[in-house]
Design an enzyme around this catalytic site. Sequence first.
Site, PDB file in Angstrom:
ATOM      1  N   ASN A   1      -4.856   1.826  14.406  1.00  0.00           N
ATOM      2  CA  ASN A   1      -6.134   1.539  13.234  1.00  0.00           C
ATOM      3  C   ASN A   1      -6.246   0.294  13.058  1.00  0.00           C
ATOM      4  O   ASN A   1      -5.809  -0.297  14.229  1.00  0.00           O
ATOM      5  CB  ASN A   1      -5.615   1.660  11.908  1.00  0.00           C
ATOM      6  CG  ASN A   1      -6.944   2.547  10.750  1.00  0.00           C
ATOM      7  OD1 ASN A   1      -8.093   2.565  11.656  1.00  0.00           O
ATOM      8  ND2 ASN A   1      -7.655   0.759  10.149  1.00  0.00           N
TER       9      ASN A   1
ATOM     10  N   SER B   1      -8.055  -6.781  12.879  1.00  0.00           N
ATOM     11  CA  SER B   1      -6.672  -6.908  13.647  1.00  0.00           C
ATOM     12  C   SER B   1      -6.098  -5.051  13.790  1.00  0.00           C
ATOM     13  O   SER B   1      -7.348  -4.616  13.573  1.00  0.00           O
ATOM     14  CB  SER B   1      -5.694  -6.810  11.752  1.00  0.00           C
ATOM     15  OG  SER B   1      -6.149  -7.780  11.250  1.00  0.00           O
TER      16      SER B   1
ATOM     17  N   ASP C   1      -4.448   0.452   5.014  1.00  0.00           N
ATOM     18  CA  ASP C   1      -5.146  -0.942   5.694  1.00  0.00           C
ATOM     19  C   ASP C   1      -3.226  -1.853   5.746  1.00  0.00           C
ATOM     20  O   ASP C   1      -4.130  -3.227   5.829  1.00  0.00           O
ATOM     21  CB  ASP C   1      -5.896  -1.809   5.352  1.00  0.00           C
ATOM     22  CG  ASP C   1      -7.766  -0.793   5.859  1.00  0.00           C
ATOM     23  OD1 ASP C   1      -7.706  -0.225   6.739  1.00  0.00           O
ATOM     24  OD2 ASP C   1      -8.668  -0.965   4.791  1.00  0.00           O
TER      25      ASP C   1
END
Length: 220
Positions: free
Chosen positions: A111, A140, A149
């Site tokens: 991701n 990131s 996340d």
Amino acid sequence: MSKSANKIGVLVSGGGTNLQSIIDNIHLGDCAAEIECVISNVADVYALTRADNANIPRHVISHKNFSHRAEFEQALIDKLDSYDVDIIVLAGFMRILESTFISHYPGRILNIHPSLLPKYSGLNTHQRALESGDSSHGCSVHFATTELDGGPVILQASVSILENDDAQILAKRVLEKEHIIYPKCVQWLCENRIHYQEGYAYFDNQRLASPMQLEQIQSL
Ligand code: GRF
């Protein structure tokens, strides 16, 4: 994944600039991945046009057609598995994925998030960085886990926050960095240079004590 694995499926929900950066890097020969399919949970997004333009099969699977998250996730899995993909790339995919999906692709989901994690998981990251008076911000790439996340971060890139920045200007500057670091991480996962194990990210079999930074890895 013991051998090199380069068949990827990309999940999108919007404009698809990260998808485009991966397509472009593949065409340039800088990323040895093959995008087998693109799936959007939203119809009529520009990411689907980008897939069409690159002759990549694309599908819409709307979360609205399912009453339970697990059923939506199973529909995504069924479609992705029909393409026999090795790696899942979440590229601006705006649905939370839980264990049905995550556990089906252990250590194989990347991701990208527009903040320097662990700061600002979730939404409105640029505005939150500005309101906090931060001097820098960034993006990131991390392995996706069931924690939103929250999976281990592989690579980050930073930008300075400038005096007249608003959220839109800052987002644009961060996005330019996203387009550098995401194809690089996809390439590394395809080559098995990075892997996920028991909550940690590894690069060339070395556990990352902290995320790598773009500025430090230009030579890799
Ligand atoms: C990017 O900032 C991405 O990190 C976030 O959504 C934004 C738009 O991405 N998740 P894209 O242009 O659809 O790739």
